[in-house]
Design a protein around this motif. Structure first.
Motif, short mmCIF file in Angstrom:
data_model
loop_
_atom_site.label_atom_id
_atom_site.label_comp_id
_atom_site.label_asym_id
_atom_site.label_seq_id
_atom_site.Cartn_x
_atom_site.Cartn_y
_atom_site.Cartn_z
N VAL A 1 0.86 -1.18 0.00
CA VAL A 1 0.00 0.00 0.00
C VAL A 1 0.90 1.23 0.00
CG1 VAL A 1 -1.73 1.32 1.27
CG2 VAL A 1 -1.90 -1.17 1.17
N VAL A 2 0.55 2.22 -0.82
CA VAL A 2 1.37 3.42 -0.96
C VAL A 2 0.49 4.66 -0.77
CG1 VAL A 2 2.80 4.79 -2.53
CG2 VAL A 2 2.97 2.29 -2.54
N THR A 3 0.97 5.62 0.01
CA THR A 3 0.26 6.88 0.20
C THR A 3 0.63 7.86 -0.91
OG1 THR A 3 0.26 6.59 2.61
CG2 THR A 3 -0.18 8.80 1.77
N LEU A 4 -0.37 8.35 -1.63
CA LEU A 4 -0.17 9.42 -2.60
C LEU A 4 -0.48 10.73 -1.89
CD1 LEU A 4 0.35 10.47 -5.48
CD2 LEU A 4 -2.08 10.09 -5.96
N ASP B 1 0.09 -7.81 6.03
CA ASP B 1 0.03 -9.27 6.03
C ASP B 1 -1.42 -9.71 5.81
OD1 ASP B 1 0.35 -11.96 6.29
OD2 ASP B 1 0.97 -11.92 8.40
N LEU B 2 -1.77 -9.91 4.55
CA LEU B 2 -3.11 -10.37 4.19
C LEU B 2 -3.06 -11.85 3.78
CD1 LEU B 2 -4.31 -7.28 2.11
CD2 LEU B 2 -4.48 -7.68 4.58
N LYS B 3 -2.12 -12.55 4.38
CA LYS B 3 -1.98 -14.00 4.19
C LYS B 3 -1.78 -14.38 2.72
CE LYS B 3 -2.54 -14.20 8.57
NZ LYS B 3 -1.32 -14.28 9.42
N GLY B 4 -0.84 -13.66 2.08
CA GLY B 4 -0.47 -13.99 0.72
C GLY B 4 -1.36 -13.41 -0.35
N ARG B 5 -2.28 -12.54 0.04
CA ARG B 5 -3.20 -11.93 -0.93
C ARG B 5 -2.85 -10.46 -1.15
NH1 ARG B 5 -5.95 -14.70 2.94
NH2 ARG B 5 -7.14 -16.55 2.31
N GLY B 6 -3.24 -9.96 -2.31
CA GLY B 6 -3.07 -8.55 -2.61
C GLY B 6 -4.37 -7.79 -2.39
N VAL B 7 -4.31 -6.47 -2.56
CA VAL B 7 -5.49 -5.62 -2.37
C VAL B 7 -6.34 -5.64 -3.63
CG1 VAL B 7 -6.28 -3.26 -1.98
CG2 VAL B 7 -4.28 -4.11 -0.74
N ARG B 8 -7.61 -5.97 -3.49
CA ARG B 8 -8.54 -5.92 -4.61
C ARG B 8 -9.48 -4.72 -4.48
NH1 ARG B 8 -7.85 -11.09 -6.96
NH2 ARG B 8 -8.96 -10.26 -8.77
N SER B 9 -9.69 -4.25 -3.26
CA SER B 9 -10.44 -3.02 -3.01
C SER B 9 -10.14 -2.58 -1.59
CB SER B 9 -11.95 -3.25 -3.20
OG SER B 9 -12.67 -2.03 -3.05
N ILE B 10 -10.12 -1.26 -1.35
CA ILE B 10 -9.86 -0.74 -0.02
C ILE B 10 -10.76 0.48 0.19
CG2 ILE B 10 -7.87 0.57 -0.89
CD1 ILE B 10 -6.63 0.30 1.93
N GLU B 11 -11.34 0.57 1.39
CA GLU B 11 -12.30 1.64 1.67
C GLU B 11 -12.15 2.09 3.13
OE1 GLU B 11 -15.94 4.06 1.02
OE2 GLU B 11 -14.27 3.29 -0.18
N LYS B 12 -12.08 3.41 3.32
CA LYS B 12 -12.04 3.95 4.68
C LYS B 12 -13.45 3.94 5.25
CE LYS B 12 -10.32 7.82 7.43
NZ LYS B 12 -9.70 9.17 7.40
N PHE C 1 -10.75 -8.02 5.21
CA PHE C 1 -9.96 -7.67 6.38
C PHE C 1 -10.32 -6.26 6.86
CE2 PHE C 1 -7.29 -10.86 4.33
CZ PHE C 1 -6.77 -11.60 5.40
N ARG C 2 -10.16 -6.04 8.15
CA ARG C 2 -10.18 -4.69 8.70
C ARG C 2 -8.76 -4.34 9.13
NH1 ARG C 2 -13.96 -5.07 12.27
NH2 ARG C 2 -15.62 -3.90 11.24
N TRP C 3 -8.31 -3.14 8.75
CA TRP C 3 -6.95 -2.69 9.06
C TRP C 3 -7.03 -1.35 9.79
CZ3 TRP C 3 -4.11 0.83 5.32
CH2 TRP C 3 -2.84 1.17 5.82
N SER C 4 -6.18 -1.19 10.79
CA SER C 4 -6.18 0.00 11.63
C SER C 4 -5.77 1.26 10.88
CB SER C 4 -5.23 -0.20 12.81
OG SER C 4 -3.89 -0.35 12.34
N GLY C 5 -5.02 1.10 9.79
CA GLY C 5 -4.47 2.24 9.07
C GLY C 5 -3.07 2.61 9.50
N LYS C 6 -2.50 1.86 10.45
CA LYS C 6 -1.15 2.16 10.94
C LYS C 6 -0.11 1.83 9.86
CE LYS C 6 -2.19 1.27 15.81
NZ LYS C 6 -1.87 0.42 17.00
N GLU C 7 0.84 2.75 9.70
CA GLU C 7 1.88 2.56 8.69
C GLU C 7 2.72 1.32 8.97
OE1 GLU C 7 5.83 4.99 7.63
OE2 GLU C 7 4.01 6.12 7.18
N SER C 8 2.77 0.91 10.22
CA SER C 8 3.53 -0.28 10.59
C SER C 8 2.91 -1.56 10.04
CB SER C 8 3.63 -0.39 12.11
OG SER C 8 2.34 -0.57 12.68
N GLY C 9 1.64 -1.47 9.62
CA GLY C 9 0.94 -2.65 9.14
C GLY C 9 0.26 -3.42 10.25
N GLU C 10 0.35 -2.93 11.47
CA GLU C 10 -0.29 -3.60 12.60
C GLU C 10 -1.79 -3.34 12.61
OE1 GLU C 10 3.28 -3.44 15.93
OE2 GLU C 10 1.96 -1.69 15.69
N GLY C 11 -2.49 -4.17 13.37
CA GLY C 11 -3.93 -3.97 13.54
C GLY C 11 -4.75 -4.51 12.39
#
Length: 324
Positions: free
Chosen positions: A198-201, A223-234, A255-265
């Motif tokens: 994931v990259v921030t523009l 870490d999406l267990k070997g999968r890539g992003v197909r759609s992402i929504e805030k 998946f739900r993601w916290s938004g942390k740059e570390s990739g945690e959550g």
């Protein structure tokens, strides 16, 4: 065509997996198969982009046929029958940003028309809401990413010359509001160390207004267990991600993601109602706490061939509403 899928409530498990409680009805919309990017215009209307054409279609929820169409061929400098492979969309205020895959065609041929980042504005004075393109399309994201030393390890210039469904190729499929007038770009491919990129523009408005080149934040690996992003929504203070394989296999997870740059959550959400779909577009329905998920049904059989090759009047995609 309508099918009923019923989910059930389950407690969050030790591996942070949650089953969504939902009675979800699958509803079919007509005139396109490959629903690949979508945004809500208001509570009742949404716009959909198709990776097989450059016409946006506006739908009223629950009404099968589109009520408005916006042909972007001239704006994107393409022929009407040559698609730009639209894959992601995100709304900030009354501006909707759109992004194409930026990958090659299936044969590994680089095509400039597939490298487009652009914007439309929502006309809230009309009923139903309308759209019109604004500014100019930007086409140098691949070059800008490739020249940024922080992304050197991903070998993106090399990746951008590979067929998009091969290991380590370049393929964008997600776009989301990143906060503070920034955007998050989600990659289906490559998968560095089996993680999603994931990259921030940081300056999307500048690009649309022709002011300089793209600026990015640090790369984020999820870490999406070997999968890539197909759609992402805030959604609220976090992000929902439809994750799937880089190739054509069917293995989609929400998946739900916290938004942390570390990739945690990161939390896996079990979605029984979504299992029958090929989800590639998702958006929040304003004021409801619900999200609508759209299926890319281009490969489903219609008549003697695939849906995407059928006459426009016979094409359709499926959709489901979830409350995560």
């Amino acid at each position: 065509m309508r099918l009923m899928f019923v989910g059930f409530l389950c407690a969050v498990s030790a591996i942070s997996t949650k089953v969504l409680a939902a009675e979800a009805e699958i509803v079919t919309y007509k005139e396109m198969c490959d629903a690949s990017a979508a945004v809500a215009l208001d509570k009742d209307h949404f716009v959909v982009g198709d990776d097989e054409m450059n016409t946006l279609r506006i739908y009223k929820r629950g009404q099968s046929s589109s009520i408005k169409q916006v042909d972007l061929s001239k704006f994107l400098d393409t022929k009407p029958d040559k698609e730009s492979d639209l894959e992601g969309a995100a709304r900030i205020g009354d501006t909707i940003y759109w992004i194409s895959s930026h990958g090659t065609n299936k044969d590994g041929k680089v095509q400039d028309r597939r490298r487009r980042f652009f914007a439309t504005t929502v006309d809230t004075t009309s009923s139903p809401p309308g759209l019109k393109p604004i500014g100019a399309a930007y086409s140098k994201l691949v070059e800008n990413l490739s020249s940024d030393p922080r992304f050197a390890k991903y070998k993106l210039a090399e990746a951008a010359k590979k067929p998009p469904k091969t290991n380590g190729a370049f393929n964008i499929e997600g776009l989301a509001d990143g906060g503070n007038n920034k955007l998050l770009i989600g990659f289906r491919n490559p998968l560095p160390e089996n993680k999603a990129l994931v990259v921030t523009l940081e300056n999307p408005t500048d690009l649309i207004e022709g002011k300089g080149e793209a600026k990015f934040g640090n790369p984020i690996e999820l870490d999406l267990k070997g999968r890539g992003v197909r759609s992402i929504e805030k959604v609220g203070g976090s992000y929902l991600i439809v994750a799937g394989p880089y190739d054509g296999k069917k293995d989609f997870v929400l998946f739900r993601w916290s938004g942390k740059e570390s990739g945690e959550g990161i939390e896996k959400l079990e979605t029984p109602a979504m299992n029958a779909l090929f989800p590639e577009a998702m958006f929040e329905i304003p004021g409801t706490g619900e999200v609508q998920v759209l299926s890319d049904d281009g490969s489903l059989t219609v008549g003697a061939g695939e849906c995407k090759d059928a006459p426009r009047s016979e094409q359709a995609f499926r959709s489901v509403i979830l409350k995560p």
